[in-house]
Scaffold this active site. Sequence first.
Site, short mmCIF file in Angstrom:
data_model
loop_
_atom_site.label_atom_id
_atom_site.label_comp_id
_atom_site.label_asym_id
_atom_site.label_seq_id
_atom_site.Cartn_x
_atom_site.Cartn_y
_atom_site.Cartn_z
N CYS A 138 0.84 -1.20 0.00
CA CYS A 138 0.00 0.00 0.00
C CYS A 138 0.87 1.25 0.00
O CYS A 138 1.41 1.65 1.03
CB CYS A 138 -0.94 0.00 1.21
SG CYS A 138 -1.99 1.47 1.27
N CYS A 141 -0.46 4.12 2.20
CA CYS A 141 -0.25 3.94 3.65
C CYS A 141 1.23 4.13 4.01
O CYS A 141 1.55 4.71 5.04
CB CYS A 141 -0.63 2.54 4.13
SG CYS A 141 -2.02 1.78 3.31
N ASP A 142 2.12 3.59 3.18
CA ASP A 142 3.52 3.48 3.61
C ASP A 142 4.50 4.38 2.84
O ASP A 142 5.65 4.52 3.26
CB ASP A 142 3.99 2.03 3.44
CG ASP A 142 3.18 1.06 4.30
OD1 ASP A 142 2.74 1.48 5.38
OD2 ASP A 142 3.00 -0.10 3.89
#
Length: 322
Positions: A138, A141-142
């Site tokens: 992701c 997200c990261d």
Amino acid sequence: MTTGIVPKSSRMHSRVVIIGSGPAGAHGSHLPCAREPRTCQLTTTTEIENFPGFPTGIMGPELMDKFREQSARFGTTIITETVSKIDLSARPFRYWREMQEDEEPETADTVIIATGASAKRLGLPGEDTYWQSGISACAVCDGAVPIFRNKPLAVIGGGDSAAEEATYLTKYGSHVYVLVRKGELRASKIMAKRLLNNPKITVLWNTVATECVGDGDLLSSLKIKNLTTGEITNLPVNGLFYAVGHEPATALVRGQVQTDPDGYIITVPGTTQTSVKGVFAAGDVQDKRYRQAITSAGTGCMAALEAERLIAEEEELAAEAL
Ligand code: NDP
């Protein structure tokens, strides 16, 4: 739609049962209901940078702990067990917990399905060693974490997710390589155009990764293979993002609620109502587009409100009928 009424069992009966322990499940938790946690994606991610209220980010497991604490404060009964079978053909709905399939089922007036989706992995050599130490599924997200800043990064996949994630990663990485196993993209025209026109992105056609390499702590390169020439080379990258599709966790309800060709639960637009009255779906199990903790939490909240409203309406009707 539901087809009839079965007698309530002598076992536990709940007005709402939420199946799933991620952000979609947690945000229905102001309701006094049982819910059945299973492994949520947040427990395997590292830092979450885009959940409101945490300006410096928060670790996934820590956020999960806070969800749990908050649920408990509202009196939610949290049962850490797998639901192995559910019957949505009549209300109250009946469900069985793992190891209890021979026993009387438990029942619920409404069910919120928040079982999520899991990102597909490729199982490459070195993948387990560097998972969340350079490898992620992701980018949103990261992508912003320091280990990826101004570093060369790679994305695997040729769909809309790959195009979107690669474009997003150009904000942080020095350059982004997209490994596409065929000679064409599956992504929509507009997304493909955006990808191909970005000077910070290089698409490596007919190319697959064969191994993730690093120093034992962090990823530093990929072994890649050109499927046309058979040539194997080393691609120095500090980040690898999988965008090879997701698998919604809908096995439990397959054939009982309407799903799309990819297995995602279909909800009435703008609501979390599924094809079965009293069954709601929230989070990634019904969302293949946004897949963020915060969007899951939002639809979880919608599902809780919708379940609460349905129960109140039905109680009012029952009272009027007396
Ligand atoms: P897709 O299934 O569309 O694409 C997966 C990609 O991964 C394909 O290019 C596929 O290659 C590749 N792939 C699969 N397995 C492997 C493998 N073993 N090795 C190498 N490559 C592999 O998934 P997406 O997540 O991209 O999209 C899912 C759905 O969500 C789509 O309907 C998409 O349109 C939608 N979506 C929409 C977005 C938006 O509108 N903003 C954003 C993200 C998703 P191949 O093509 O060769 O099969």
